[in-house]
Design an enzyme around this catalytic site. Sequence first.
Site, PDB file in Angstrom:
ATOM      1  N   HIS A  16      34.993  38.686  21.438  1.00 48.79           N
ATOM      2  CA  HIS A  16      33.668  38.721  21.833  1.00 48.79           C
ATOM      3  C   HIS A  16      32.603  38.892  20.856  1.00 48.79           C
ATOM      4  O   HIS A  16      31.449  38.191  21.001  1.00 48.79           O
ATOM      5  CB  HIS A  16      33.376  39.899  22.790  1.00 48.79           C
ATOM      6  CG  HIS A  16      34.070  39.697  24.196  1.00 48.79           C
ATOM      7  ND1 HIS A  16      34.427  40.759  25.072  1.00 48.79           N
ATOM      8  CD2 HIS A  16      34.453  38.325  24.862  1.00 48.79           C
ATOM      9  CE1 HIS A  16      35.142  40.164  26.227  1.00 48.79           C
ATOM     10  NE2 HIS A  16      35.124  38.959  26.096  1.00 48.79           N
ATOM     11  N   HIS A  60      43.135  40.820  39.879  1.00 50.16           N
ATOM     12  CA  HIS A  60      44.155  41.330  39.094  1.00 50.16           C
ATOM     13  C   HIS A  60      44.883  42.595  40.041  1.00 50.16           C
ATOM     14  O   HIS A  60      43.959  43.334  40.183  1.00 50.16           O
ATOM     15  CB  HIS A  60      43.690  41.939  37.985  1.00 50.16           C
ATOM     16  CG  HIS A  60      43.694  40.828  36.691  1.00 50.16           C
ATOM     17  ND1 HIS A  60      42.712  39.510  37.185  1.00 50.16           N
ATOM     18  CD2 HIS A  60      44.221  40.560  35.631  1.00 50.16           C
ATOM     19  CE1 HIS A  60      42.808  38.948  35.852  1.00 50.16           C
ATOM     20  NE2 HIS A  60      43.864  39.274  35.216  1.00 50.16           N
ATOM     21  N   HIS A 116      45.177  30.860  35.991  1.00 53.48           N
ATOM     22  CA  HIS A 116      44.712  31.845  35.699  1.00 53.48           C
ATOM     23  C   HIS A 116      44.571  31.843  33.919  1.00 53.48           C
ATOM     24  O   HIS A 116      45.513  31.884  33.052  1.00 53.48           O
ATOM     25  CB  HIS A 116      45.851  33.116  35.738  1.00 53.48           C
ATOM     26  CG  HIS A 116      45.306  34.479  35.600  1.00 53.48           C
ATOM     27  ND1 HIS A 116      45.675  35.493  36.481  1.00 53.48           N
ATOM     28  CD2 HIS A 116      44.739  35.076  34.585  1.00 53.48           C
ATOM     29  CE1 HIS A 116      45.349  36.701  35.797  1.00 53.48           C
ATOM     30  NE2 HIS A 116      45.005  36.439  34.826  1.00 53.48           N
ATOM     31  N   SER A 169      35.571  33.685  33.456  1.00 57.08           N
ATOM     32  CA  SER A 169      35.200  34.411  32.460  1.00 57.08           C
ATOM     33  C   SER A 169      33.932  35.402  32.886  1.00 57.08           C
ATOM     34  O   SER A 169      33.443  35.125  33.983  1.00 57.08           O
ATOM     35  CB  SER A 169      34.619  33.381  31.546  1.00 57.08           C
ATOM     36  OG  SER A 169      34.131  34.128  30.137  1.00 57.08           O
ATOM     37  N   THR A 170      33.816  36.480  32.317  1.00 56.34           N
ATOM     38  CA  THR A 170      33.078  37.591  32.433  1.00 56.34           C
ATOM     39  C   THR A 170      31.747  37.277  31.769  1.00 56.34           C
ATOM     40  O   THR A 170      31.460  37.303  30.411  1.00 56.34           O
ATOM     41  CB  THR A 170      33.512  38.967  31.570  1.00 56.34           C
ATOM     42  OG1 THR A 170      34.834  38.969  31.818  1.00 56.34           O
ATOM     43  CG2 THR A 170      32.766  40.174  32.757  1.00 56.34           C
ATOM     44  N   PRO A 171      30.560  37.055  32.599  1.00 49.36           N
ATOM     45  CA  PRO A 171      29.401  36.806  31.912  1.00 49.36           C
ATOM     46  C   PRO A 171      28.839  37.914  31.181  1.00 49.36           C
ATOM     47  O   PRO A 171      28.823  39.117  31.535  1.00 49.36           O
ATOM     48  CB  PRO A 171      28.304  36.601  33.066  1.00 49.36           C
ATOM     49  CG  PRO A 171      29.370  36.298  34.164  1.00 49.36           C
ATOM     50  CD  PRO A 171      30.613  37.082  33.963  1.00 49.36           C
ATOM     51  N   GLU A 213      48.795  45.520  38.122  1.00 48.84           N
ATOM     52  CA  GLU A 213      49.320  45.232  36.709  1.00 48.84           C
ATOM     53  C   GLU A 213      49.891  46.227  35.792  1.00 48.84           C
ATOM     54  O   GLU A 213      50.705  45.874  35.007  1.00 48.84           O
ATOM     55  CB  GLU A 213      47.727  44.805  35.988  1.00 48.84           C
ATOM     56  CG  GLU A 213      48.139  43.956  34.891  1.00 48.84           C
ATOM     57  CD  GLU A 213      46.758  43.504  34.317  1.00 48.84           C
ATOM     58  OE1 GLU A 213      45.556  43.744  34.893  1.00 48.84           O
ATOM     59  OE2 GLU A 213      46.619  42.825  32.975  1.00 48.84           O
TER      60      GLU A 213
HETATM   61  P1  5GP Z   1      36.418  36.607  29.082  1.00 52.16           P
HETATM   62  O1  5GP Z   1      36.025  36.946  30.509  1.00 52.16           O
HETATM   63  O2  5GP Z   1      35.359  37.342  28.165  1.00 52.16           O
HETATM   64  O3  5GP Z   1      36.147  35.238  28.871  1.00 52.16           O
HETATM   65  O4  5GP Z   1      37.661  36.807  28.684  1.00 52.16           O
HETATM   66  C1  5GP Z   1      38.387  38.049  28.370  1.00 52.16           C
HETATM   67  C2  5GP Z   1      38.357  39.227  29.351  1.00 52.16           C
HETATM   68  O5  5GP Z   1      39.226  38.881  30.357  1.00 52.16           O
HETATM   69  C3  5GP Z   1      39.032  40.489  28.784  1.00 52.16           C
HETATM   70  O6  5GP Z   1      37.820  41.204  28.404  1.00 52.16           O
HETATM   71  C4  5GP Z   1      39.331  41.100  29.985  1.00 52.16           C
HETATM   72  O7  5GP Z   1      38.261  41.736  30.807  1.00 52.16           O
HETATM   73  C5  5GP Z   1      40.009  39.829  30.876  1.00 52.16           C
HETATM   74  N1  5GP Z   1      41.409  39.718  30.595  1.00 52.16           N
HETATM   75  C6  5GP Z   1      42.183  38.899  30.041  1.00 52.16           C
HETATM   76  N2  5GP Z   1      43.196  39.027  30.138  1.00 52.16           N
HETATM   77  C7  5GP Z   1      43.452  40.185  30.956  1.00 52.16           C
HETATM   78  C8  5GP Z   1      44.808  40.547  31.360  1.00 52.16           C
HETATM   79  O8  5GP Z   1      45.649  40.315  31.120  1.00 52.16           O
HETATM   80  N3  5GP Z   1      44.336  41.580  32.286  1.00 52.16           N
HETATM   81  C9  5GP Z   1      43.140  42.255  32.682  1.00 52.16           C
HETATM   82  N4  5GP Z   1      43.165  43.145  33.706  1.00 52.16           N
HETATM   83  N5  5GP Z   1      42.308  41.269  32.300  1.00 52.16           N
HETATM   84  C10 5GP Z   1      42.260  40.664  31.371  1.00 52.16           C
END
Ligand code: 5GP
Length: 355
Positions: free
Chosen positions: A66, A200, A16, A98-100, A203
Amino acid sequence: MEDDVFYKELPKVELHAHLNGSVSVQSIEKLIQRKPELNIQQSMTAIGKGQRRTLDECFEVFKVIHKLVDSQEDILMVATDVINEFAADNVKYLELRSTPRAEKDTGLTKKNYVEAVIKAIQQCKEEGVDIDVRFLVAIDRRNGTEVAMETVKLAEEFMLSSGGLVVGIDLSGDPTVGRGRDLLPALEKARNSGLKLSLHMSEVPSQREESELLLNLPPDRIGHGTFLHPEMGGSQSLVDRVVDRNIPLEICLTSNVKGQTVSSYSQHHFKYWYQLGHPCAVCTDDKGVFCTELSQEYQLAASTFGLSRGAVWTLSERAVDCIFAGEDVKQQLKQKWTEIRPGLLKLPESKENLL
Ligand code: 5GP
């Protein structure tokens, strides 16, 4: 052997880890130098020792990161750095998520985004970095049905073209925004096409109904699951379903304490699930933002809940069973654990477990 050395040398599996939350101080410094005009300081991207933030504030931190990571070149750099840092912490298998994102200013597209992560994984492999890395494409729950469906299509495409590197979907993003119900069709589609699901779930409090819906899919792993059990306002029936289906929980101690969804380490829900003998994988969540490492998370779990080194070893070894890559990869990892064990646990297993 000193504790620090033991936890560092312990072979580990990280399941994770959000890419942009995992960016280290060193990488942030490089990005700040590349983009001085943004006027971002390193202190805006991390939550230090002893500090706490609300979950809302944590999500603001991701927005700052970001801004710093907004081109294909940046993604390639941070993904490469993050992979190397996990490898240096003796993580032998890593699932990055990661979120594209598309960014008009730099011409970044969601497809380029995924390509950059895959390139980083491939390059690290070619360079012989001792870590097996896979990728989960993340859906940000804030963005609703259509974007979720697009993300799944992208993940399906890359599942077929990446030689097994894209293995699943993550559902994440601010849990107080968006409705899990709206994302079910996309998640079902992902499941049907062979992508694994890490969701998730629970939470924050009051997500019982959503958790029930998501559990119907069912997911292959649960991120956090903080409020699933009855002592935290969840329910026995939710627990029973997680246990009956043997769905592993991804446990992120520091993240939950710093983000204040859990009041203290000793109150963490890890204790509840661990005592049930339920599969739990200790993870970092966002090692950059929360200033931690996987070795540190294992050490914290041990010191907080009184785990012997033998028990810690078993915890890391059992996490191998929770990976999304295939049976062959599991067997290779188990073999690695078997080879490393005698050098790390000098006593026979039975005695070590008594410590
Ligand atoms: P990325 O997807 O940009 O590589 O990583 C950051 C993103 O991961 C955040 O904008 C969020 O969408 C998600 N994220 C990171 N940590 C958490 C968390 O503890 N809980 C949730 N629900 N989303 C998280």
